[in-house]
Motif scaffolding. Structure first.
Motif, mmCIF file in Angstrom:
data_model
loop_
_atom_site.group_PDB
_atom_site.id
_atom_site.type_symbol
_atom_site.label_atom_id
_atom_site.label_comp_id
_atom_site.label_asym_id
_atom_site.label_seq_id
_atom_site.Cartn_x
_atom_site.Cartn_y
_atom_site.Cartn_z
ATOM 1 N N SER A 224 -2.118 0.798 8.933
ATOM 2 C CA SER A 224 -1.646 1.551 10.096
ATOM 3 C C SER A 224 -2.838 1.884 10.980
ATOM 4 O O SER A 224 -3.982 1.958 10.513
ATOM 5 C CB SER A 224 -0.926 2.832 9.674
ATOM 6 N N LEU B 297 0.004 1.212 15.135
ATOM 7 C CA LEU B 297 0.649 0.121 14.426
ATOM 8 C C LEU B 297 1.070 0.581 13.042
ATOM 9 O O LEU B 297 0.414 1.426 12.441
ATOM 10 C CB LEU B 297 -0.306 -1.064 14.251
ATOM 11 N N PHE C 22 3.341 -9.888 9.404
ATOM 12 C CA PHE C 22 3.363 -9.145 10.662
ATOM 13 C C PHE C 22 2.628 -9.920 11.742
ATOM 14 O O PHE C 22 1.447 -10.233 11.606
ATOM 15 C CB PHE C 22 2.705 -7.774 10.455
ATOM 16 N N PHE D 98 0.868 -10.320 15.322
ATOM 17 C CA PHE D 98 0.147 -9.519 16.311
ATOM 18 C C PHE D 98 -0.052 -10.407 17.527
ATOM 19 O O PHE D 98 -0.950 -11.236 17.570
ATOM 20 C CB PHE D 98 -1.179 -9.057 15.713
ATOM 21 N N LYS E 179 -6.485 -8.267 20.916
ATOM 22 C CA LYS E 179 -6.154 -8.550 19.513
ATOM 23 C C LYS E 179 -7.398 -8.632 18.634
ATOM 24 O O LYS E 179 -7.467 -8.000 17.574
ATOM 25 C CB LYS E 179 -5.369 -9.875 19.417
ATOM 26 N N ARG F 280 8.148 -9.121 11.166
ATOM 27 C CA ARG F 280 7.924 -8.042 12.130
ATOM 28 C C ARG F 280 6.756 -8.425 13.020
ATOM 29 O O ARG F 280 5.926 -9.252 12.656
ATOM 30 C CB ARG F 280 7.643 -6.702 11.424
ATOM 31 N N ALA G 124 4.213 -7.075 16.724
ATOM 32 C CA ALA G 124 3.862 -6.199 17.839
ATOM 33 C C ALA G 124 3.337 -7.077 18.957
ATOM 34 O O ALA G 124 2.701 -8.102 18.704
ATOM 35 C CB ALA G 124 2.811 -5.163 17.423
ATOM 36 N N MET H 159 0.007 -1.661 23.367
ATOM 37 C CA MET H 159 1.186 -2.276 22.780
ATOM 38 C C MET H 159 2.390 -2.038 23.670
ATOM 39 O O MET H 159 2.648 -0.910 24.100
ATOM 40 C CB MET H 159 1.428 -1.699 21.386
ATOM 41 N N GLN I 10 7.120 -3.262 19.477
ATOM 42 C CA GLN I 10 6.855 -3.388 18.054
ATOM 43 C C GLN I 10 8.177 -3.272 17.295
ATOM 44 O O GLN I 10 9.018 -2.444 17.639
ATOM 45 C CB GLN I 10 5.901 -2.292 17.563
#
Length: 327
Positions: free
Chosen positions: A26, A45, A53, A55, A63, A221, A223, A230, A233
């Motif tokens: 996170s 996040l 996940f 990105f 990023k 998932r 974002a 962001m 998400q």
């Protein structure tokens, strides 16, 4: 944990340790400024155990800077990252014990074989058995080239070897920065399948990519990043247009645009790869078709939002951001 040459600020490996927390990675208000440029802007996040996940974002979205902050390779201006309860940068050494991966292109000793690179570099963080080296080379499709010098490797092969190094200590979290970069189509497919398999085995994967299609194929998932912050998400299945928009293809897009402007707000229409994308509820679609046909404009295709891709969502969100910036 020191990160020594030649992988300084490039690859990190660490042995995994069990933890019952659902959240593996996170970030909390994570921010990074470079003089007048805010590269990462108050990023929050949440990556759960077992996630693959994605990105997402174009080059320059922030990023790679975010990944450097997560690895503790650069210090945040504000906020922090957290790996299984361990704060970064404050508790970086312990956090790295749960992580593996690379940022930017992985770099190795070119005059050494792949096996020797894995033995040496993986051994910086704990003993590495020959059996484990064999396993990770096989997993990334390099078992037949394990005794070849890395100096003769293609860029794509180096990417695979970077993944092998990330896996060497079976960490709970793998962070990969553009892992399919430089690979041919078959190589990309192989790496994607490897990432899927890691997810099925319970390894949490954080995959940075600018390839929207790649994320749709691999991730559960994601974002989406833009200009350091962001913009979305959630589950990949939900990162699609939700406003009832449709894509329309006709025999005369110019005339069709004029007709549609008489039916809906002109700001609700945009062009995308030869299509007209109209933000409209289902109730208006039949009327749009009737009007177009009445004007003797051939309607070739109407694609509902549910059939649109993550790319459409990205374009929709970024175009909305552009309008807000202009305002």
């Amino acid at each position: 944990m020191a990160i020594d040459s030649p992988l300084q600020q490039t690859a990190v490996t660490g042995p995994g340790h069990g933890d019952d927390n659902a959240v593996v990675l996170s970030t909390h208000g994570l921010t990074k400024d470079f003089k007048k440029l805010r590269a990462v802007d108050r990023l929050d996040l949440t990556v759960n155990r077992g996630d693959v996940f994605g990105f997402l974002g174009p080059n320059g979205a922030g990023k790679t800077t975010t990944i450097r902050l997560i690895f503790g390779l650069t210090h945040p201006t504000a906020g922090h990252a957290q790996i299984l309860g361990h704060h970064i940068p404050g508790d970086r050494k312990e956090a790295l014990r749960h992580m593996g991966g690379f940022v930017d292109d992985p770099t190795f000793y070119g005059n050494m074989t792949a096996r020797r690179n894995l033995r040496l570099l993986g051994g910086m963080n704990g003993e590495v058995s020959e059996e484990r080296i064999t396993e990770v080379l096989e997993a990334v499709g390099l078992s037949e080239r394990g005794r070849s010098k890395v100096g003769g490797y293609s860029h794509g092969m180096r990417q695979r070897l970077g993944i092998a190094l990330a896996l060497i200590h079976k960490p709970e979290l793998i962070i990969l920065d553009e892992p399919t970069s430089g690979l041919d189509p078959q190589g990309m497919k192989d790496v994607r399948e490897l990432i899927r398999e890691l997810g099925r085995q319970g390894t949490t994967v954080f995959l940075s990519s600018h390839l929207l299609h790649e994320v749709e194929l691999v991730c559960n998932r994601a974002a989406i990043m833009r200009k350091g912050h962001m913009i979305a998400q959630g589950p990949v299945a939900n990162l699609r247009p939700t406003n009832g928009s449709v894509k329309i293809l006709t025999g005369d897009q110019g005339r069709a645009l004029e007709v549609l402007r008489g039916l809906v707000d002109p700001t609700a229409i945009r062009e995308d790869d030869g299509y007209l994308v109209v933000e409209a509820g289902d109730g208006i679609v039949p009327e749009m078709v009737r009007r177009l046909v009445a004007e003797q404009i051939d309607v070739k295709a109407i694609v509902p939002a549910l059939e649109q891709s993550l790319e459409d969502m990205f374009l929709e969100l970024t175009s909305r951001e552009d309008m807000e910036d202009e305002a």
